[in-house]
Scaffold this active site. Structure first.
Site, mmCIF file in Angstrom:
data_model
loop_
_atom_site.group_PDB
_atom_site.id
_atom_site.type_symbol
_atom_site.label_atom_id
_atom_site.label_comp_id
_atom_site.label_asym_id
_atom_site.label_seq_id
_atom_site.Cartn_x
_atom_site.Cartn_y
_atom_site.Cartn_z
ATOM 1 N N ARG A 16 0.813 -1.219 0.000
ATOM 2 C CA ARG A 16 0.000 0.000 0.000
ATOM 3 C C ARG A 16 0.847 1.270 0.000
ATOM 4 O O ARG A 16 0.323 2.353 -0.239
ATOM 5 C CB ARG A 16 -0.955 -0.004 1.193
ATOM 6 C CG ARG A 16 -2.177 -0.892 0.986
ATOM 7 C CD ARG A 16 -3.105 -0.829 2.185
ATOM 8 N NE ARG A 16 -2.642 -1.671 3.267
ATOM 9 C CZ ARG A 16 -3.202 -1.721 4.477
ATOM 10 N NH1 ARG A 16 -4.246 -0.939 4.743
ATOM 11 N NH2 ARG A 16 -2.741 -2.515 5.415
ATOM 12 N N GLU A 148 -9.660 -9.227 14.699
ATOM 13 C CA GLU A 148 -9.237 -8.333 13.618
ATOM 14 C C GLU A 148 -10.470 -7.671 13.011
ATOM 15 O O GLU A 148 -11.547 -8.270 12.944
ATOM 16 C CB GLU A 148 -8.488 -9.124 12.542
ATOM 17 C CG GLU A 148 -7.182 -9.734 13.014
ATOM 18 C CD GLU A 148 -6.184 -8.695 13.482
ATOM 19 O OE1 GLU A 148 -6.096 -7.620 12.840
ATOM 20 O OE2 GLU A 148 -5.502 -8.939 14.495
ATOM 21 N N ALA A 376 32.751 41.532 -4.410
ATOM 22 C CA ALA A 376 31.441 41.082 -4.863
ATOM 23 C C ALA A 376 31.485 40.672 -6.325
ATOM 24 O O ALA A 376 32.134 41.309 -7.153
ATOM 25 C CB ALA A 376 30.412 42.193 -4.661
ATOM 26 N N ARG A 393 36.939 39.142 -11.634
ATOM 27 C CA ARG A 393 35.814 39.508 -12.487
ATOM 28 C C ARG A 393 36.329 40.426 -13.571
ATOM 29 O O ARG A 393 37.358 41.115 -13.416
ATOM 30 C CB ARG A 393 34.717 40.200 -11.673
ATOM 31 C CG ARG A 393 35.161 41.495 -11.022
ATOM 32 C CD ARG A 393 34.141 42.003 -10.036
ATOM 33 N NE ARG A 393 34.541 43.310 -9.512
ATOM 34 C CZ ARG A 393 34.058 43.869 -8.416
ATOM 35 N NH1 ARG A 393 33.149 43.222 -7.711
ATOM 36 N NH2 ARG A 393 34.456 45.060 -8.016
#
Length: 424
Positions: A16, A148, A376, A393
């Site tokens: 299940r 049960e 940055a 950069r």
């Protein structure tokens, strides 16, 4: 307490659940259900923990011994599969899909079973659907019958006293009694409950201990209750949670007092969070995140296998993986610790009081020394020494006359054609 063995019934197919994971290995608050059960039963100090498994599974890493149930013929047959390994005076039987069962409840069951051949943990549920009903004798001292639900009559289904599926037997009794169990029921299975008439009834203090897992909805429910228990323990120790219902903390997490956990935060197992931290909102601290004291980990920050020193701030929108950060570090927004090269993980080390500029990418393995800075927008691939600034950069170029040139029709048409209307 008498010598006792434990048999964990773990051979169910779990169809299940509708996935490919063995049911006992589905996780609740970061741990497999089978591990939760093993933690509970270890608190009664058993001589031996035995897992009954199917021929297709192997749970030997969780327990002392395993036994194989060759066919799915019911709970009595499952227990019988382990009899050759059960040697103690008593045997405790529990299902592998009961992660909320506690050691305290099991200790109560074992101690209260003295003088009885069998004892069973029970609970009273307002909605007992799906559970076997316990029919008591007289003032609920012992069991007359356990039925049960599929075999129960309409009247029996109105009973609210339910079977938890956790039993304690005298070993010599159950080895004899189980031979009398038949499969004369709707499921044509050998029910262990048929060996329980006369069993001592032991009431559970918390009905949630009885909860088993048979499908994904029940798994989600059990996860919710497990996390509630974790949250309650943490808050009792001085951890503040702004919204516990929207905070997700695994087992095996340690958090120091004075720490504030904000909504949407996820903290995974094997993490250690120091005192007076501020975590979140919407932070994701994955496995093996360790912080010092007075650390701030803000919104949309993800960490993994990271050691973060005291007084360090990681404000927002960053990933910190396979890293070691010193004390007093500032990590700017949008910083990425690039830890994976496609084959292997590598570590980044950031020294005390270093300043990582926003939108920095730290390509591991790399070291940013004490009090160093990264500019940055940099992609850092080499170590940055003490008191240095790492800049990686392209230099910015400003075209001052751009808009003036755009006023000329020929230039504008050429620019648009080149940059906006290229053939794809």
């Amino acid at each position: 307490m008498s010598e006792i063995d434990v048999v964990i019934l773990a051979a169910g197919k779990g169809t299940r659940m509708k996935d490919n994971i063995p049911k006992p290995l589905h996780e609740v608050a970061g741990l497999p259900m089978l591990e939760w059960v093993c933690r509970a039963v270890r608190q009664i100090d058993p001589n031996n923990i035995i897992a009954v498994q199917s021929p297709d599974e192997d749970f030997s890493s969780f327990v002392d011994q395993t036994a194989v149930q060759k066919e799915q013929l019911g709970s009595a047959n499952a227990l019988e599969s382990a009899f050759d390994k059960v040697t103690s005076e008593k045997v405790l039987v529990i299902n592998a899909d009961m992660p909320l069962m506690t050691g305290e409840a099991l200790q109560k069951l074992v101690s209260s079973s003295e003088g009885f051949d069998a004892a069973v943990l029970v609970a009273s549920l307002k909605k007992p659907n799906g559970y076997g009903r316990v029919i008591p004798v007289g003032q609920r001292q012992v069991v007359e019958q356990i039925v049960e639900e599929k075999d129960a009559t309409t009247e029996q289904k109105k009973i609210h006293l339910v079977n938890s599926g956790v039993y304690c037997f005298r070993t010599d009794y159950i080895k004899r009694a189980i031979r009398q169990v038949t499969d004369d029921n709707q499921q044509e299975e050998y029910y262990l409950t048929d060996a329980l008439p006369g069993a001592k009834i032991i009431d559970l203090e918390d009905w949630r201990d009885t909860l088993g897992v048979n499908d994904q909805k029940q798994l989600a429910q059990v996860n919710r209750y497990a996390r509630q228990r974790i949250d309650d323990l943490l808050m009792a120790s001085g951890v503040a949670m702004i919204d516990p219902e929207n905070t997700y903390i695994d087992a095996n997490v340690i958090i120091g007092s004075g720490t504030v956990i904000k909504p949407g935060t996820v903290i995974e197992h094997d993490s250690v969070i120091g005192a007076d931290n501020e975590i979140g909102p919407f932070a994701h601290l994955r496995q093996k995140t360790v912080t010092g004291d007075d650390v701030h980990i803000g919104n949309f920050v993800e960490t993994k296998n990271a050691q973060i020193g005291s007084h360090t701030h990681i404000g927002h929108l960053s990933y910190v993986g396979d890293a070691k950060l010193g004390q007093g570090v500032n990590v700017g927004a949008g910083t990425i610790f690039v830890n994976y090269d496609g084959k292997n993980k590598h570590q980044t080390i950031v020294g005390d009081r270093a300043f990582i500029g926003s939108n920095t990418k730290l390509v591991a393995p790399v070291k940013i020394d004490d009090e160093a800075i990264t500019a940055a927008g940099s992609t850092i691939t080499r170590d940055v020494p003490h008191h240095s600034m790492g800049i990686a950069r392209q230099r910015q170029t400003n075209k001052d006359d751009f808009w003036k040139r755009m006023q000329h029709e020929d230039f504008a048409e050429e620019y648009v054609e080149k940059n906006l209307h290229q053939d794809k």
